[in-house]
Design a protein around this motif. Structure first.
Motif, PDB file in Angstrom:
ATOM      1  N   ALA A  60      -8.501   1.204  12.639  1.00 40.71           N
ATOM      2  CA  ALA A  60      -9.092   2.081  11.619  1.00 40.71           C
ATOM      3  C   ALA A  60      -8.533   3.502  11.724  1.00 40.71           C
ATOM      4  O   ALA A  60      -8.276   4.157  10.705  1.00 40.71           O
ATOM      5  N   ARG A  61      -8.325   3.971  12.938  1.00 43.19           N
ATOM      6  CA  ARG A  61      -7.754   5.308  13.143  1.00 43.19           C
ATOM      7  C   ARG A  61      -6.334   5.371  12.583  1.00 43.19           C
ATOM      8  O   ARG A  61      -5.962   6.318  11.896  1.00 43.19           O
ATOM      9  N   HIS A  62      -5.554   4.344  12.895  1.00 39.73           N
ATOM     10  CA  HIS A  62      -4.167   4.330  12.425  1.00 39.73           C
ATOM     11  C   HIS A  62      -4.100   4.187  10.906  1.00 39.73           C
ATOM     12  O   HIS A  62      -3.256   4.825  10.266  1.00 39.73           O
ATOM     13  N   ARG A  63      -4.972   3.407  10.353  1.00 38.64           N
ATOM     14  CA  ARG A  63      -5.006   3.290   8.887  1.00 38.64           C
ATOM     15  C   ARG A  63      -5.358   4.633   8.244  1.00 38.64           C
ATOM     16  O   ARG A  63      -4.818   4.988   7.191  1.00 38.64           O
ATOM     17  N   PHE A  64      -6.260   5.370   8.874  1.00 35.18           N
ATOM     18  CA  PHE A  64      -6.643   6.685   8.362  1.00 35.18           C
ATOM     19  C   PHE A  64      -5.436   7.623   8.363  1.00 35.18           C
ATOM     20  O   PHE A  64      -5.138   8.277   7.357  1.00 35.18           O
ATOM     21  N   ILE A  65      -4.719   7.685   9.490  1.00 36.94           N
ATOM     22  CA  ILE A  65      -3.534   8.546   9.578  1.00 36.94           C
ATOM     23  C   ILE A  65      -2.473   8.082   8.582  1.00 36.94           C
ATOM     24  O   ILE A  65      -1.834   8.901   7.907  1.00 36.94           O
ATOM     25  N   ASN A  66      -2.268   6.776   8.472  1.00 37.62           N
ATOM     26  CA  ASN A  66      -1.294   6.247   7.510  1.00 37.62           C
ATOM     27  C   ASN A  66      -1.640   6.668   6.087  1.00 37.62           C
ATOM     28  O   ASN A  66      -0.750   6.986   5.297  1.00 37.62           O
ATOM     29  N   ALA A  67      -2.926   6.670   5.748  1.00 36.15           N
ATOM     30  CA  ALA A  67      -3.345   7.084   4.409  1.00 36.15           C
ATOM     31  C   ALA A  67      -3.106   8.581   4.199  1.00 36.15           C
ATOM     32  O   ALA A  67      -2.647   8.996   3.130  1.00 36.15           O
ATOM     33  N   VAL A  68      -3.408   9.368   5.211  1.00 38.05           N
ATOM     34  CA  VAL A  68      -3.211  10.820   5.126  1.00 38.05           C
ATOM     35  C   VAL A  68      -1.730  11.153   4.920  1.00 38.05           C
ATOM     36  O   VAL A  68      -1.383  12.045   4.150  1.00 38.05           O
ATOM     37  N   LEU A  69      -0.863  10.424   5.612  1.00 34.27           N
ATOM     38  CA  LEU A  69       0.578  10.714   5.580  1.00 34.27           C
ATOM     39  C   LEU A  69       1.373   9.718   4.729  1.00 34.27           C
ATOM     40  O   LEU A  69       2.576   9.558   4.924  1.00 34.27           O
ATOM     41  N   LYS A  70       0.711   9.076   3.789  1.00 35.57           N
ATOM     42  CA  LYS A  70       1.349   8.011   3.012  1.00 35.57           C
ATOM     43  C   LYS A  70       2.680   8.437   2.394  1.00 35.57           C
ATOM     44  O   LYS A  70       3.696   7.760   2.543  1.00 35.57           O
ATOM     45  N   SER A  71       2.709   9.544   1.687  1.00 37.58           N
ATOM     46  CA  SER A  71       3.953   9.954   1.016  1.00 37.58           C
ATOM     47  C   SER A  71       5.019  10.379   2.018  1.00 37.58           C
ATOM     48  O   SER A  71       6.211  10.132   1.815  1.00 37.58           O
ATOM     49  N   GLU A  72       4.600  10.999   3.123  1.00 36.44           N
ATOM     50  CA  GLU A  72       5.564  11.418   4.141  1.00 36.44           C
ATOM     51  C   GLU A  72       6.161  10.212   4.875  1.00 36.44           C
ATOM     52  O   GLU A  72       7.372  10.146   5.094  1.00 36.44           O
ATOM     53  N   ILE A  73       5.301   9.256   5.226  1.00 36.18           N
ATOM     54  CA  ILE A  73       5.780   8.055   5.931  1.00 36.18           C
ATOM     55  C   ILE A  73       6.757   7.271   5.053  1.00 36.18           C
ATOM     56  O   ILE A  73       7.730   6.705   5.553  1.00 36.18           O
ATOM     57  N   ALA A  74       6.523   7.264   3.756  1.00 37.00           N
ATOM     58  CA  ALA A  74       7.416   6.549   2.832  1.00 37.00           C
ATOM     59  C   ALA A  74       8.842   7.097   2.864  1.00 37.00           C
ATOM     60  O   ALA A  74       9.790   6.381   2.544  1.00 37.00           O
ATOM     61  N   GLN A  75       9.002   8.339   3.288  1.00 35.36           N
ATOM     62  CA  GLN A  75      10.320   8.970   3.343  1.00 35.36           C
ATOM     63  C   GLN A  75      10.963   8.884   4.726  1.00 35.36           C
ATOM     64  O   GLN A  75      12.071   9.365   4.922  1.00 35.36           O
ATOM     65  N   MET A  76      10.267   8.275   5.689  1.00 39.00           N
ATOM     66  CA  MET A  76      10.761   8.194   7.060  1.00 39.00           C
ATOM     67  C   MET A  76      11.371   6.829   7.344  1.00 39.00           C
ATOM     68  O   MET A  76      11.057   5.838   6.689  1.00 39.00           O
ATOM     69  N   HIS A  77      12.177   6.808   8.374  1.00 37.74           N
ATOM     70  CA  HIS A  77      12.735   5.551   8.871  1.00 37.74           C
ATOM     71  C   HIS A  77      11.761   4.902   9.859  1.00 37.74           C
ATOM     72  O   HIS A  77      11.600   3.687   9.867  1.00 37.74           O
ATOM     73  N   ALA A  78      11.119   5.722  10.705  1.00 34.53           N
ATOM     74  CA  ALA A  78      10.187   5.200  11.716  1.00 34.53           C
ATOM     75  C   ALA A  78       9.070   6.201  11.964  1.00 34.53           C
ATOM     76  O   ALA A  78       9.276   7.410  11.892  1.00 34.53           O
ATOM     77  N   PHE A  79       7.888   5.664  12.263  1.00 37.71           N
ATOM     78  CA  PHE A  79       6.714   6.498  12.522  1.00 37.71           C
ATOM     79  C   PHE A  79       5.834   5.788  13.536  1.00 37.71           C
ATOM     80  O   PHE A  79       5.536   4.602  13.393  1.00 37.71           O
ATOM     81  N   SER A  80       5.437   6.502  14.587  1.00 37.88           N
ATOM     82  CA  SER A  80       4.502   5.933  15.553  1.00 37.88           C
ATOM     83  C   SER A  80       3.385   6.935  15.790  1.00 37.88           C
ATOM     84  O   SER A  80       3.563   8.139  15.582  1.00 37.88           O
TER      85      SER A  80
END
Length: 89
Positions: A50-70
């Motif tokens: 749930a925590r990771h899903r929250f962060i993924n939602a917050v950074l959705k547009s930024e993560i879409a532009q990345m190659h990798a995210f942890s």
């Protein structure tokens, strides 16, 4: 277009109260790979998924532009326990 650590920090801090935040560009400066470590009281009562899903939602547009995210996410209580354990090691 590369993402900056400042962009990630601004988005995370705007979405929740942050006790501790580390953002590391793991792509040698090109802005395509990031690792974040977030400590927030907003994670209380939430499991890791749930925590990771929250962060993924917050950074959705930024993560879409990345190659990798942890990410690593802890509550303040977990973070202080980790610090105490490291201090005794």
């Amino acid at each position: 277009m590369p993402i900056s650590a400042a962009t990630l920090e601004t988005a995370i801090r705007a979405a929740m109260p942050v006790t501790h935040l580390e953002i590391e560009d793991t792509s040698n400066g090109c802005g395509e790979n990031y690792a974040v470590f977030v400590v927030s009281e907003a994670f209380e009562g939430k499991n890791t998924l749930a925590r990771h899903r929250f962060i993924n939602a917050v950074l959705k547009s930024e993560i879409a532009q990345m190659h990798a995210f942890s990410q690593r996410t802890l509550t303040p209580t977990q973070y202080h326990a980790q610090l105490a354990k490291e201090a005794t090691s």
